[in-house]
Design an enzyme around this catalytic site. Structure first.
Site, PDB file in Angstrom:
ATOM      1  N   ASP A  36      27.496  -3.016   1.169  1.00 42.23           N
ATOM      2  CA  ASP A  36      28.918  -2.777   1.385  1.00 42.23           C
ATOM      3  C   ASP A  36      29.570  -3.992   2.016  1.00 42.23           C
ATOM      4  OD1 ASP A  36      28.250  -2.517   4.140  1.00 42.23           O
ATOM      5  OD2 ASP A  36      27.655  -0.452   3.730  1.00 42.23           O
ATOM      6  N   LYS A  58      33.409   0.396   1.320  1.00 45.09           N
ATOM      7  CA  LYS A  58      33.442   0.955   2.668  1.00 45.09           C
ATOM      8  C   LYS A  58      34.098   0.004   3.629  1.00 45.09           C
ATOM      9  CE  LYS A  58      30.219   4.483   3.929  1.00 45.09           C
ATOM     10  NZ  LYS A  58      29.142   4.838   4.803  1.00 45.09           N
ATOM     11  N   MET A 173      34.386   0.128  15.777  1.00 48.52           N
ATOM     12  CA  MET A 173      35.468   0.781  15.030  1.00 48.52           C
ATOM     13  C   MET A 173      36.629   1.198  15.935  1.00 48.52           C
ATOM     14  SD  MET A 173      33.111   3.107  12.503  1.00 48.52           S
ATOM     15  CE  MET A 173      31.943   3.622  13.740  1.00 48.52           C
TER      16      MET A 173
HETATM   17  N1  SAH Z   1      25.584  -0.263  11.700  1.00 48.84           N
HETATM   18  C1  SAH Z   1      26.521  -1.246  12.196  1.00 48.84           C
HETATM   19  C2  SAH Z   1      27.828  -0.629  12.596  1.00 48.84           C
HETATM   20  C3  SAH Z   1      28.588  -0.013  11.454  1.00 48.84           C
HETATM   21  S1  SAH Z   1      30.116   0.671  11.926  1.00 48.84           S
HETATM   22  C4  SAH Z   1      25.861  -2.020  13.347  1.00 48.84           C
HETATM   23  O1  SAH Z   1      24.809  -1.613  13.839  1.00 48.84           O
HETATM   24  O2  SAH Z   1      26.380  -3.062  13.707  1.00 48.84           O
HETATM   25  C5  SAH Z   1      31.217  -0.649  11.545  1.00 48.84           C
HETATM   26  C6  SAH Z   1      31.700  -1.303  12.811  1.00 48.84           C
HETATM   27  O3  SAH Z   1      30.698  -2.153  13.324  1.00 48.84           O
HETATM   28  C7  SAH Z   1      32.893  -2.197  12.630  1.00 48.84           C
HETATM   29  O4  SAH Z   1      34.100  -1.470  12.615  1.00 48.84           O
HETATM   30  C8  SAH Z   1      32.795  -3.052  13.858  1.00 48.84           C
HETATM   31  O5  SAH Z   1      33.233  -2.359  14.991  1.00 48.84           O
HETATM   32  C9  SAH Z   1      31.291  -3.231  13.984  1.00 48.84           C
HETATM   33  N2  SAH Z   1      30.787  -4.464  13.399  1.00 48.84           N
HETATM   34  C10 SAH Z   1      29.904  -4.608  12.405  1.00 48.84           C
HETATM   35  N3  SAH Z   1      29.614  -5.897  12.178  1.00 48.84           N
HETATM   36  C11 SAH Z   1      30.331  -6.598  13.063  1.00 48.84           C
HETATM   37  C12 SAH Z   1      30.455  -7.982  13.373  1.00 48.84           C
HETATM   38  N4  SAH Z   1      29.779  -8.906  12.678  1.00 48.84           N
HETATM   39  N5  SAH Z   1      31.272  -8.336  14.368  1.00 48.84           N
HETATM   40  C13 SAH Z   1      31.957  -7.425  15.070  1.00 48.84           C
HETATM   41  N6  SAH Z   1      31.888  -6.104  14.827  1.00 48.84           N
HETATM   42  C14 SAH Z   1      31.082  -5.697  13.846  1.00 48.84           C
END
Ligand code: SAH
Length: 500
Positions: A36, A58, A173
């Site tokens: 995604d 997504k 998020m």
């Molecule tokens: N499974 C992921 C989270 C998914 S939910 C994890 O463990 O990181 C999606 C949210 O993750 C985004 O809205 C943001 O808040 C955060 N996120 C994911 N990658 C990011 C990144 N490289 N930098 C900052 N926030 C990130």
């Protein structure tokens, strides 16, 4: 039928270096890759060419494929006996809906495995210089979703409990509700001056961090135009960034660096640039191809034993030598006792990978100096084979011949200029242009039809004096010339130059 397996794999937060060894192995042998918008492009690129790639989107508010359909897709592909990698940003179980996908697979009796990943909840703060825990600050950190509007009546988050100054709060998020969240935490008693950081695109070259307090952060974010994906960190640890900020403050941080070398040589450069927080932009402008006269290249390999010395001027020459040898059903033994000169440490290293140690590795790669070194080591009447690119400079053979050596020059490979229809668009995103050979400079000029205006104002960096000379003659303004004529040397030189 072979049983398929679905691997729910955490891709980490974006920096390809933060992919686990297991994840990299699985992606490299995937038959189907489902990813995604959070999956970083260089990670998706690790999948083999024949791998089927399925993008399921997504992004908040614009799901490309609903979750149930993703679940159904995983089940179907798993049942088909395919090796499926479901790549998820960060960790699959941290707000990644990996739990639901695993449930669906378990219910359908499809074999699956979970490969945890480095979550953005920890990595994004770390790359911003914010430790989520610190002995002098707290003994806990909480990771929660900020997707829920705290004003909502049936909130599952206990905001009063969360509002504890002795813990770090990490929110994913949360960008859509940041103002409400900050207001709610203050209303629940968290001091208005509590430090807050928002880290967007953490661990990636586009990483940006804004800091403020609970009272100010929503305005700061609005002013700076930061949007998702971002991690919000709330707590006194945020202040440590002032002292231990490291990723986003180097000379190359956030800079777009154009790489013009062939793809097989660009990888190591991109990796190193990523580590320095730069944005590698791949624009291969040359390809390494077999020479027009393959039989001459092969005959030289077959009769290599007839020479006293063989000179390799680049790693491409070494690679070509062994490819031609393999095509003849031969191997390194064709060289017998022939002495070997390798120009450049990378050339010497490539030889070592084939079990060969160069007898002479000149310190200076310029042809004149190499000729002097070879003259010292040979005597008149000795035969020297120069196994190199078609159309290379003639200084070296001329000097050897003028001193009575029998020097044969054989084109082992040739470089072909490639066009790149996206070059202008890539240039617009680049701050730095790198050239690792004269042929890339010529191909660059050709790709732009001689109009160099899109390169104005960019930093031009060359691997050595000869490439720099070619660039200047072509009308480019050269800003950086590497002292060590390797990709690493080029990046070192760039780092040492304060880029504006
Ligand atoms: N499974 C992921 C989270 C998914 S939910 C994890 O463990 O990181 C999606 C949210 O993750 C985004 O809205 C943001 O808040 C955060 N996120 C994911 N990658 C990011 C990144 N490289 N930098 C900052 N926030 C990130």
């Amino acid at each position: 039928m072979r049983r398929g397996k679905v691997s729910l794999v955490g891709a980490g937060p974006g920096d390809p270096g933060l992919l686990t060894v297991k994840a990299a192995r699985l992606v490299a042998r995937a038959e189907v890759l489902i990813y995604d918008y959070l999956a970083a492009e260089p990670i998706v690129a690790l999948a083999p060419p024949h791998c089927q790639r399925i993008y399921v989107g997504k992004k908040a508010g614009q799901h490309t494929l609903p979750q149930q359909e993703i679940d159904a897709l995983l089940v179907r592909l798993g049942r088909e006996g395919r090796r499926v990698v479901r790549l998820k940003g960060g960790d699959p179980f941290v707000f990644g809906r990996g739990g639901e996908e695993a449930e669906a697979l378990a219910a359908a009796g499809v074999a699956f495995e979970i490969v945890p990943g480095i979550t953005s909840a920890i990595a994004a703060p770390a790359y911003a210089g914010i430790p989520v825990t610190h002995r002098e600050h707290n003994a806990q950190f909480v990771v929660c979703t900020g997707h829920e509007d705290p004003g909502k009546l049936a909130s599952t988050i206990d905001w009063a409990k969360l509002a504890d100054p002795h813990r770090t709060i990490v929110m994913l998020m949360a960008m859509g509700n940041l103002r409400e969240i900050a207001g709610c935490l203050m209303a629940e008693g968290l001091p208005a001056q509590t430090p807050v950081a928002v880290v967007r695109e953490g661990t990636k070259p586009d990483q940006r961090t804004a800091t403020g307090t609970l009272a100010t952060i929503a305005d700061v974010v609005e002013r700076e135009g930061l949007a998702a994906p971002a991690v919000v960190v709330i707590g006194s640890v945020v202040a440590l960034r002032e002292r231990i900020r490291w990723f986003d403050c180097g000379a190359l941080a956030g800079k777009g660096v154009l790489i013009t070398r062939p793809p097989e040589d660009a990888g190591e450069m991109s990796e190193r640039l990523y580590e320095l927080g730069a944005r590698p932009i791949s624009a291969p402008l040359i390809a390494i191809e077999p020479p027009h006269d393959i039989s001459a290249a092969r005959t030289a390999v077959e009769h290599a034993g007839a020479y006293q010395w063989i000179v390799f001027t680049s790693r491409n020459g070494v690679r070509a030598f062994f490819e031609h040898a393999a095509a003849l059903g031969r191997d390194a033994r064709v060289l017998g006792g022939v002495k070997i000169a390798a120009i450049g440490s990378v050339t010497a290293q490539t030889l070592r990978a084939h079990g060969l140690r160069a007898d002479f590795v000149p310190d200076d790669y310029v042809a004149e100096a190499v000729a002097d070194g070879l003259l010292e080591r040979t005597s008149a009447g000795e035969r020297v084979l120069l196994y190199r690119a078609a159309g290379a400079r003639d200084v070296l053979p001329e000097r050897l011949r003028a001193n009575g050596r029998i020097c044969e020059v054989v084109a082992a490979y040739r470089t072909r200029a490639l066009g790149d229809p996206a070059l202008r668009e890539k240039l617009a995103r680049a701050d730095v242009l790198t050239f690792a050979s004269s042929s890339t400079v010529r191909a660059f000029v050709a790709a732009l039809d001689g109009d160099l205006s899109p390169s104005r104002g960019k930093t031009v960096a060359c691997i050595g004096p000869i490439t720099a000379q070619t660039a200047r003659e072509a009308g480019l303004h050269v800003d950086v010339v590497a002292e060590v004529h390797t990709a690493d040397g080029l990046i070192d030189a760039l780092e040492a130059t304060a880029l504006t």
